[in-house]
Write a protein that holds these residues in place. Sequence first.
Motif, short mmCIF file in Angstrom:
data_model
loop_
_atom_site.label_atom_id
_atom_site.label_comp_id
_atom_site.label_asym_id
_atom_site.label_seq_id
_atom_site.Cartn_x
_atom_site.Cartn_y
_atom_site.Cartn_z
N GLN A 16 0.87 -1.18 0.00
CA GLN A 16 0.00 0.00 0.00
C GLN A 16 0.90 1.22 0.00
O GLN A 16 1.87 1.30 0.74
N ILE A 17 0.62 2.17 -0.91
CA ILE A 17 1.49 3.35 -1.01
C ILE A 17 0.73 4.64 -0.71
O ILE A 17 1.27 5.73 -0.80
N GLY A 18 -0.56 4.49 -0.40
CA GLY A 18 -1.32 5.70 -0.08
C GLY A 18 -2.61 5.33 0.63
O GLY A 18 -3.13 4.22 0.46
N ASN A 57 -14.73 12.92 -13.71
CA ASN A 57 -13.78 13.92 -14.20
C ASN A 57 -12.42 13.32 -14.44
O ASN A 57 -11.76 13.54 -15.45
N GLU A 58 -11.99 12.55 -13.44
CA GLU A 58 -10.63 11.99 -13.44
C GLU A 58 -10.44 11.07 -14.64
O GLU A 58 -9.48 11.18 -15.39
N VAL A 59 -11.42 10.19 -14.87
CA VAL A 59 -11.28 9.21 -15.96
C VAL A 59 -11.40 9.91 -17.32
O VAL A 59 -10.59 9.68 -18.22
N GLN A 87 -6.12 2.47 -12.79
CA GLN A 87 -4.75 1.93 -12.93
C GLN A 87 -3.90 2.94 -13.66
O GLN A 87 -4.15 3.25 -14.82
N ASN A 88 -2.92 3.50 -12.97
CA ASN A 88 -2.04 4.53 -13.54
C ASN A 88 -0.59 4.09 -13.57
O ASN A 88 -0.20 3.10 -12.93
N GLU A 89 0.19 4.88 -14.28
CA GLU A 89 1.65 4.73 -14.28
C GLU A 89 2.17 4.83 -12.86
O GLU A 89 1.73 5.69 -12.09
N TYR A 90 3.09 3.95 -12.48
CA TYR A 90 3.71 4.01 -11.16
C TYR A 90 4.97 4.86 -11.24
O TYR A 90 5.85 4.59 -12.06
N CYS A 91 5.02 5.90 -10.41
CA CYS A 91 6.21 6.76 -10.35
C CYS A 91 7.01 6.33 -9.12
O CYS A 91 6.50 6.42 -8.00
N ASN A 92 8.23 5.88 -9.32
CA ASN A 92 8.96 5.19 -8.24
C ASN A 92 9.67 6.12 -7.26
O ASN A 92 10.34 5.66 -6.33
N GLY A 93 9.54 7.45 -7.44
CA GLY A 93 10.31 8.35 -6.57
C GLY A 93 9.48 9.10 -5.55
O GLY A 93 9.94 10.09 -4.97
N GLY A 94 8.28 8.64 -5.30
CA GLY A 94 7.44 9.33 -4.31
C GLY A 94 6.86 10.60 -4.89
O GLY A 94 6.84 10.79 -6.10
N SER A 95 6.38 11.48 -4.01
CA SER A 95 5.80 12.75 -4.46
C SER A 95 6.69 13.89 -3.96
O SER A 95 7.57 13.70 -3.12
C1 LIG Z 1 -0.21 8.03 -2.84
N1 LIG Z 1 0.55 7.70 -4.04
C2 LIG Z 1 1.85 7.30 -4.05
C3 LIG Z 1 2.24 7.07 -5.37
C4 LIG Z 1 3.58 6.57 -5.75
C5 LIG Z 1 4.57 7.71 -5.72
O1 LIG Z 1 5.85 7.16 -5.75
C6 LIG Z 1 1.13 7.34 -6.20
C7 LIG Z 1 0.88 7.32 -7.59
C8 LIG Z 1 -0.38 7.69 -8.06
C9 LIG Z 1 -1.44 8.06 -7.18
C10 LIG Z 1 -2.80 8.39 -7.64
C11 LIG Z 1 -3.33 9.65 -7.36
C12 LIG Z 1 -4.62 9.99 -7.78
C13 LIG Z 1 -5.39 9.08 -8.51
C14 LIG Z 1 -4.87 7.82 -8.79
C15 LIG Z 1 -3.59 7.48 -8.34
CL1 LIG Z 1 -3.03 5.91 -8.69
C16 LIG Z 1 -1.19 8.08 -5.80
C17 LIG Z 1 0.08 7.73 -5.32
C18 LIG Z 1 -0.33 7.60 -9.51
O2 LIG Z 1 -1.22 7.87 -10.32
N2 LIG Z 1 0.92 7.16 -9.86
C19 LIG Z 1 1.67 7.00 -8.75
O3 LIG Z 1 2.86 6.63 -8.77
#
Ligand SMILES: Cn1cc(CCO)c2c3c(c(-c4ccccc4Cl)cc21)C(=O)NC3=O
Length: 291
Positions: A16-18, A57-59, A87-95
């Motif tokens: 879980q990342i969020g 809106n988001e989609v 399902q979005n691109e995973y960004c590996n460096g956090g925010s």
């Molecule tokens: C909390 N959180 C942490 C991450 C990983 C950062 O290294 C993250 C991501 C996203 C999102 C996200 C935001 C808003 C809607 C959908 C998604 Cl998947 C949230 C994310 C997203 O769209 N892509 C991410 O990497």
Amino acid sequence: EANVSRYKHEFLEMEQIGQGEFGGVYKCRHRLDGCVYAIKKSLKPVAGSVNERIALNEVYAHAVLGKHPHVVRYYSAWAENDHMLIQNEYCNGGSLADLIEKNKMGRKIGEHVLKQVLLHVAKGLKYIHSLQLVHMDIKPANIFVSREQKVNLQGEESADDGFEEEHVEEEEEVTYKIGDLGHVTSMVNPQVEEGDCRYLPREILQENFSQLPKADVFALGLTIYEAIRGEPLPLNGDEWHAIRNGELQPLPGYSMELQLLLKQMVEVDPTVRPTASQLVYHPTLCPATIM
Ligand SMILES: Cn1cc(CCO)c2c3c(c(-c4ccccc4Cl)cc21)C(=O)NC3=O
């Protein structure tokens, strides 16, 4: 049927990342293509509710915004068992919010890093605005970081006469990307769902939607200002109004040209703020052309 889960069937949940009132975000590996994605899983919004409008809106925004190096890429969205998943691109460096958090203790974020953030996000906004859309929730938590190892073999192009030293250079390429398109709306007939009030310009609060792209520029200015100061921005009150009167604290250790640019970006009058396009070509942000 009710309990067949595409999520479980197609993805391996890694961590879980969020976490938010909306639900959770998970780092997942797709069982077929082997790639890692970020999947946000939230309770399906009530039909006709504000949350449903934000979710749609988001989609819609992702579908229109397609592929851009500085906008987080969208792959798919679906509903199952009273949940909505995207399902979005995973960004590996956090925010950027994580970066600010990390730098609270240690040394400040360098000016060159902040100029990169500013330039990349401005490029993403230029693209979004070029499609007559506005983001409306630019803030550190919605700017994601991708770090890639770039290995470039020197000498590979020269005739391989066996004497060329294979010279491998390890360099890391960092890309900043705009994410969370839940507040994206049309510039033309805006249905503004206000974003985070800490980054909201006064004119939006006063429901003046005549210059929506400049609200994104304002929010980006305060985002960089917060990254420099490392202090959370005010939610309301005198300090909130002082900032909306264009009063920013001096930022020791950072150039006057950057401080002036930030002041311009948070100007009271939205017409005075630079456009995203002007930011992209701004001499302060463009790598100095070596004469
Ligand atoms: C909390 N959180 C942490 C991450 C990983 C950062 O290294 C993250 C991501 C996203 C999102 C996200 C935001 C808003 C809607 C959908 C998604 Cl998947 C949230 C994310 C997203 O769209 N892509 C991410 O990497």
